[in-house]
Write a protein that holds these residues in place. Structure first.
Motif, mmCIF file in Angstrom:
data_model
loop_
_atom_site.group_PDB
_atom_site.id
_atom_site.type_symbol
_atom_site.label_atom_id
_atom_site.label_comp_id
_atom_site.label_asym_id
_atom_site.label_seq_id
_atom_site.Cartn_x
_atom_site.Cartn_y
_atom_site.Cartn_z
ATOM 1 N N ASP A 144 69.250 55.432 36.318
ATOM 2 C CA ASP A 144 68.427 54.416 36.990
ATOM 3 C C ASP A 144 66.992 54.940 37.103
ATOM 4 O O ASP A 144 66.028 54.221 36.838
ATOM 5 N N ALA A 145 66.869 56.204 37.466
ATOM 6 C CA ALA A 145 65.531 56.801 37.565
ATOM 7 C C ALA A 145 64.903 56.939 36.178
ATOM 8 O O ALA A 145 63.703 56.719 36.003
ATOM 9 N N ARG A 176 63.673 53.562 35.137
ATOM 10 C CA ARG A 176 62.451 53.233 35.879
ATOM 11 C C ARG A 176 61.251 53.985 35.292
ATOM 12 O O ARG A 176 60.154 53.444 35.159
ATOM 13 N N GLY A 234 70.906 51.860 45.409
ATOM 14 C CA GLY A 234 69.660 51.376 44.823
ATOM 15 C C GLY A 234 69.653 51.387 43.306
ATOM 16 O O GLY A 234 68.594 51.394 42.687
ATOM 17 N N GLN A 276 68.965 48.736 37.974
ATOM 18 C CA GLN A 276 68.260 48.610 36.702
ATOM 19 C C GLN A 276 69.182 48.319 35.520
ATOM 20 O O GLN A 276 68.728 48.200 34.390
ATOM 21 N N GLU A 311 70.648 55.567 50.647
ATOM 22 C CA GLU A 311 69.419 56.253 50.264
ATOM 23 C C GLU A 311 69.560 57.775 50.342
ATOM 24 O O GLU A 311 69.064 58.509 49.499
ATOM 25 N N ARG A 350 71.457 58.884 47.324
ATOM 26 C CA ARG A 350 70.599 58.834 46.144
ATOM 27 C C ARG A 350 69.643 60.021 46.139
ATOM 28 O O ARG A 350 69.482 60.718 45.141
ATOM 29 N N ASN A 386 55.558 48.210 41.546
ATOM 30 C CA ASN A 386 56.081 48.099 40.194
ATOM 31 C C ASN A 386 55.005 48.258 39.125
ATOM 32 O O ASN A 386 54.951 47.516 38.164
ATOM 33 N N SER A 397 58.498 55.279 43.918
ATOM 34 C CA SER A 397 59.182 54.130 43.327
ATOM 35 C C SER A 397 59.794 54.470 41.977
ATOM 36 O O SER A 397 60.799 53.888 41.575
ATOM 37 N N GLY A 414 62.968 55.406 42.607
ATOM 38 C CA GLY A 414 63.740 54.386 43.304
ATOM 39 C C GLY A 414 63.937 54.711 44.772
ATOM 40 O O GLY A 414 64.891 54.240 45.389
ATOM 41 N N GLN A 429 62.449 52.016 48.648
ATOM 42 C CA GLN A 429 62.200 50.663 48.155
ATOM 43 C C GLN A 429 62.148 49.677 49.311
ATOM 44 O O GLN A 429 61.387 48.727 49.277
#
Length: 524
Positions: free
Chosen positions: A57-58, A61, A113, A116, A318, A321, A371, A456, A459, A462
């Motif tokens: 996911d990171a 991003r 989170g 994506q 969180e 994560r 973003n 961000s 992630g 957020q």
RNA sequence: CGGUGGGUAGCUCAGUGGGUAAGAGCGCCGUAUUACAGGUACGGAGGACAGGGGUUCGAGCCCUCUCCCACCGACCA
């Protein structure tokens, strides 16, 4: 304003295939396809299942941030021996078992989170593609039908073993059972003939179901094409799963399947109580039934791991994560409850900073734009001392992300950034309205914007963390009253009373903070 | 046995094509802000980078050997 174009080969990734870091260059300029092996949904997920999704996911991003158009696929294995067993045990259908655990898995992803993912294909929805794939392999002579079972003929593939660095010759499978049907012990099943009362599909080889590895070859091909950029998964999947995938796909298509193979480290459970400095907390451990492992072991469902949903409920997504992101994705992560707790402590530094920022500027951190693209975040610090340092941290953060997505190192830049900004507020006395210098305020806001930008990418932050109640108007009024009463007591140097108020509130989970500009309170 | 990833501060982890002073978080001690606490900032204690050998002007980072840990070893292992 300079719109500097970033160096095209800034990102480097460690490739399991070559065992070294390579410059990242997508097959198609500007576009990236990622396939990550997802779960077999026969039981609820455990924390180990989240390592891949969180890091990828990171990664997504970050690649999007760098300007790439990324498609990220995570498959769901919803047909498998284990599902069949579980269904039998619980007197449910395989599909019911799958649906239940997919819901669990998706819920966990959301809590952490992970939002994506573009496609989550299920094996059972691609049976046709799988059959086509197998037929193709048989036609080309790389697979054979043995009495309703179809096997991959490993000896026909000279490249077999290149990913895991083993040769088929070295690996002598056991005899007996299905092995009797195989040409070579190292051959593996592409299609399994159905046994009575098992879920099955029609195929040119009779009723049956797909083997373990073929779904990934078929689905990645269908969605991302014959060759795609990144294939990820846990280190434990390198062999046999990924080795077999490469064999299937490359024999079928006659071209490389994947450009970069990325494997995340596994997680181990550690004994409780090893994480430092918990003497205070230890004493008043409220929910003290942490499973006391005596030694480190692999976290796996076969060893009873589970309860991720419960863990999330206790700690919040969180924290988990952040805990995962604090290490490098390729290293082994040692997991225990205290580790999550400690990650949470670190996180609070940020949360307090955001509150302070809101007090000083009246701006909500979580409403700041997040973003952006890498080029949007570029700025010229000119001769501003603060922004010069912010800029340096940003460069450093990005350099670390460029270097094989080193999120652990990047996180330490975040901490340094926060300290820098806190120090700036201290020295500029920005907390006191009468000292607020407009230029300093502008610098602060620009600096915080960069913090927002960088966090961000990982992630993080957020959304504002959920406060356990207390946000309502009545509580606010009551607190105003308590603080006023306490202020009176303090003015009279009646510290016994003021302390009694403070201690009493603490027991309710409310922390009182005396500051220059008055007394504030926060719910822990 | 073979393959893979590791062994860096009390704990969890970073350490960028090798280069003057080894980094973050948590924990610990102290100072400032100051009734105290909390928060924040500053400072400090704490590491000869598993061990030996080698390459180099110079290695935590490269080569080699040894020790230790974890995972995988073909799916009725």
């Amino acid at each position: 304003m300079t719109t500097s174009t970033l160096p095209p080969n800034a990102v480097r990734v460690y490739n399991t295939l070559s065992k070294q870091k390579e410059p990242f260059e997508p097959l198609t300029p500007g576009k990236v396809g990622i396939y990550l092996c997802g779960p077999t949904v026969y039981k609820e997920a455990h924390i180990g299942h989240m390592v891949g999704p969180v890091i990828f996911d990171a990664i997504k991003r970050y690649l999007v941030y760098c300007g790439y158009d990324v498609t990220w696929v995570v498959n769901i294995t919803d047909v498998d021996d284990k599902l069949i067993d579980e269904a039998r045990k619980r007197q449910l259908t395989m599909q019911q078992i799958a649906e239940e655990n997919i819901a669990d898995y998706v819920g966990n992803l959301q809590a952490l989170g992970v939002d994506q993912i573009d496609v989550m294909p299920k094996a059972t929805e691609h049976i046709g593609d799988i059959i086509d794939f197998i037929s193709n392999l048989i036609e080309k002579g790389f697979a054979y039908d043995a009495d309703g079972d179809v096997f991959f003929d490993v000896m026909r593939d000279p490249d077999y073993g290149k990913l895991s660095n083993r040769s088929a010759d070295d690996q002598q499978g056991e005899g007996g059972g299905a092995a009797a049907k195989k040409r070579s012990p190292s051959d593996f099943a592409l299609w399994k003939s159905a046994k009575p009362n098992e879920p099955s599909w029609d195929s040119p080889w009779g009723q049956g179901r797909p083997g373990w590895h073929i779904e990934c070859s078929a689905m990645s091909h269908k969605i991302l094409g014959e060759t795609f950029d990144i294939h990820g998964g846990g280190l434990d999947l390198v062999f046999p799963h990924h080795e077999n995938e490469v064999a299937q796909s490359e024999c079928c298509h006659g071209k490389p399947m994947v450009k970069y193979w990325m494997h995340n480290g596994l997680m181990r459970a550690a004994a409780a109580g090893k994480v430092g400095g918990r003497t205070e907390r230890e004493a008043q451990a409220d929910d003290a039934d942490t499973p006391a492992a005596t030694k480190e072991t692999k976290i796996s469902r076969s060893k009873g791991a589970g309860g991720l949903a419960e863990l999330i409920k206790r700690h919040g997504g969180e924290r988990i994560r952040f805990f995962l992101l604090r290490t490098h994705y390729r290293s082994t992560i040692v997991f225990n409850d205290e580790g999550i707790e400690e990650a949470g402590t670190g996180l609070e530094t940020f949360h307090r900073f955001f509150e302070r920022y809101a007090r000083v500027t009246g701006q909500d951190y979580y409403s700041l734009p997040a973003n952006g693209r890498r080029s949007d975040g570029e700025f010229d610090p000119q001769s501003d001392a603060l922004l010069g340092k912010v800029h340096a941290h940003r460069e450093s953060f990005l350099a670390k992300m460029d270097d094989d997505f080193n999120t652990g190192a990047a996180v330490s830049e975040l901490f340094e950034l926060v300290r820098l900004l806190n120090r700036f507020m201290d020295r500029q006395k920005l907390e006191a309205a009468e000292y607020q210098d407009p230029h300093a305020m502008a610098s602060l806001q620009r600096g915080v914007q960069t913090l927002r930008e960088l966090s961000s990418i990982l992630g993080l932050f957020q959304q504002a963390p959920d406060k356990p109640g207390g946000g309502d108007a009545l509580t606010g009024k009551l607190m105003e009253l308590m603080i006023a009463l306490r202020a009176e007591a303090r003015a009279n140097k009646d510290y016994a009373t003021s302390d009694r108020i403070r201690d009493g509130l603490r027991e309710l989970g409310i922390t009182i903070e005396d500051r220059k500009d008055g007394t504030g309170w926060r719910l822990e």
